[in-house]
Design an enzyme around this catalytic site. Structure first.
Site, short mmCIF file in Angstrom:
data_model
loop_
_atom_site.label_atom_id
_atom_site.label_comp_id
_atom_site.label_asym_id
_atom_site.label_seq_id
_atom_site.Cartn_x
_atom_site.Cartn_y
_atom_site.Cartn_z
N SER A 1 0.83 -1.20 0.00
CA SER A 1 0.00 0.00 0.00
C SER A 1 0.86 1.26 0.00
O SER A 1 0.49 2.27 -0.59
CB SER A 1 -0.98 0.01 1.17
OG SER A 1 -0.31 -0.15 2.39
N GLU A 2 2.03 1.21 0.67
CA GLU A 2 3.00 2.30 0.59
C GLU A 2 4.43 1.76 0.69
O GLU A 2 4.66 0.69 1.27
CB GLU A 2 2.80 3.35 1.68
CG GLU A 2 1.65 4.32 1.46
CD GLU A 2 0.42 3.91 2.22
OE1 GLU A 2 -0.68 4.36 1.85
OE2 GLU A 2 0.54 3.11 3.16
N THR A 3 5.35 2.54 0.14
CA THR A 3 6.79 2.29 0.24
C THR A 3 7.45 3.62 0.59
O THR A 3 7.04 4.67 0.07
CB THR A 3 7.36 1.76 -1.08
OG1 THR A 3 6.77 0.48 -1.36
CG2 THR A 3 8.87 1.60 -1.03
N HIS B 1 1.06 4.32 8.76
CA HIS B 1 1.89 3.12 8.93
C HIS B 1 3.27 3.27 8.29
O HIS B 1 4.26 2.73 8.82
CB HIS B 1 1.13 1.87 8.46
CG HIS B 1 1.51 1.32 7.14
ND1 HIS B 1 1.00 1.80 5.95
CD2 HIS B 1 2.34 0.30 6.80
CE1 HIS B 1 1.49 1.10 4.95
NE2 HIS B 1 2.31 0.19 5.43
#
Length: 295
Positions: free
Chosen positions: A46-48, A77
């Site tokens: 979902s994110e990096t 997160h």
């Protein structure tokens, strides 16, 4: 061939294979914007995050956050997970990290156990609560495959809200939360009819029992069909609930990701400040993998 090290962690859980996975590129110096975006799409989380030297040496890092299709000004997160990774490398200062981000300065308190091992982190969202447009219950319900009657509007209508990144927050009943499923066509229709959304429609549904909350988050237009733990949305919800309930401070426990088989636990504390309602959100973080990107 340049090598760019990364680590992955599961955030908002103390056990591997729960929570929300995150990839952290611990030294992104030399990567272009296009490469960062391509790596985020390749990792398919979902994110990096990409850690760079701070512009102001008083801070610890400049952290850029990308989801599968675009850069984000702030997210929950990714900050918790990045702080845990950097703290395990000894890069915190007395248990605190300060990250420069598009939405502003983010301060993170690192949590350690009695043995001194990093177990989690708590972040302070960079902005006070701001509210945007209200959306029709029937349109929001359709996005989640629900009926308009499943949307609870006693406390508030579905509303866009932000502490640094925008979400549409909508309350539903517990049974409706369990059977919600994103409808891509309905998302496109609602987004197209509301230009005030500025192309961002991330829907955070929640069911509440006092200060215990169950939640789900859908953002299919950004490539995230469902998110197992959304710290920035949880922090925003805490600030909204405090503003509606009244009082100076409140704490909430938010459970998310259960329907995905990735249970997550987020702890939110919200307070009334001089400039509005603010929140902190934190939780545990479990290390997973290490590797290198060869570019």
């Amino acid at each position: 061939m340049p090598r760019f090290p990364y680590e992955t962690v599961d955030v908002f859980t103390d056990k591997p294979f729960g929570g929300n996975p995150l990839a952290v590129f611990t030294d992104a110096h030399g990567l272009s914007d296009a490469q960062m975006q391509a790596l985020a799409a390749e990792m398919n989380y979902s994110e990096t995050t990409f850690v760079l030297p701070p512009e102001d040496p008083a801070y610890d890092a400049r952290v850029r956050i990308f989801h599968r299709t675009a850069e984000m000004p702030f997210a929950g997160h990714p900050n918790v997970g990045t702080a845990c990774v950097l703290a395990r490398h000894g890069r915190d200062r007395g248990g605190v990290l300060r990250f420069e981000q598009m939405a502003g300065l983010v301060e993170i308190a690192v949590e350690r156990n009695a043995a001194g091992e990093v177990t989690g982190a708590v972040i302070a969202a960079p902005q006070a609560l701001s509210l945007g447009i209200e959306l029709p219950a029937e349109g929001v319900a359709a996005c989640a495959g629900l009926g308009a009657g499943d949307i609870v509007t006693t406390a508030h209508k579905p509303v866009q809200a932000s502490l640094g990144v925008k979400f549409v927050l909508a309350q539903v009943g517990p049974e409706a939360l369990g059977r919600a499923a994103p409808d891509l066509a309905a998302f496109r229709k609602l987004e197209g009819r509301n230009p005030e959304l500025e192309g961002r429609l991330s829907l955070f549904l929640y069911a509440r029992d006092g200060h215990a909350v169950r939640a789900r988050m859908f953002a299919p237009l950004a490539g995230t069909w469902e998110d197992p733990a959304t710290g920035s949305a949880s922090a925003t919800l805490g600030a909204l609930l405090l503003s509606l309930d009244g009082g100076d401070e409140a704490a909430y426990t938010i459970t998310q990701g259960v329907e995905m088989g990735r249970p997550s636990l987020l702890n939110v504390t919200s307070r009334r400040a001089a400039d509005g309602y603010r929140s902190r959100v934190g939780g545990a973080c479990a290390p997973m993998f290490r590797g290198e990107a060869l570019l």
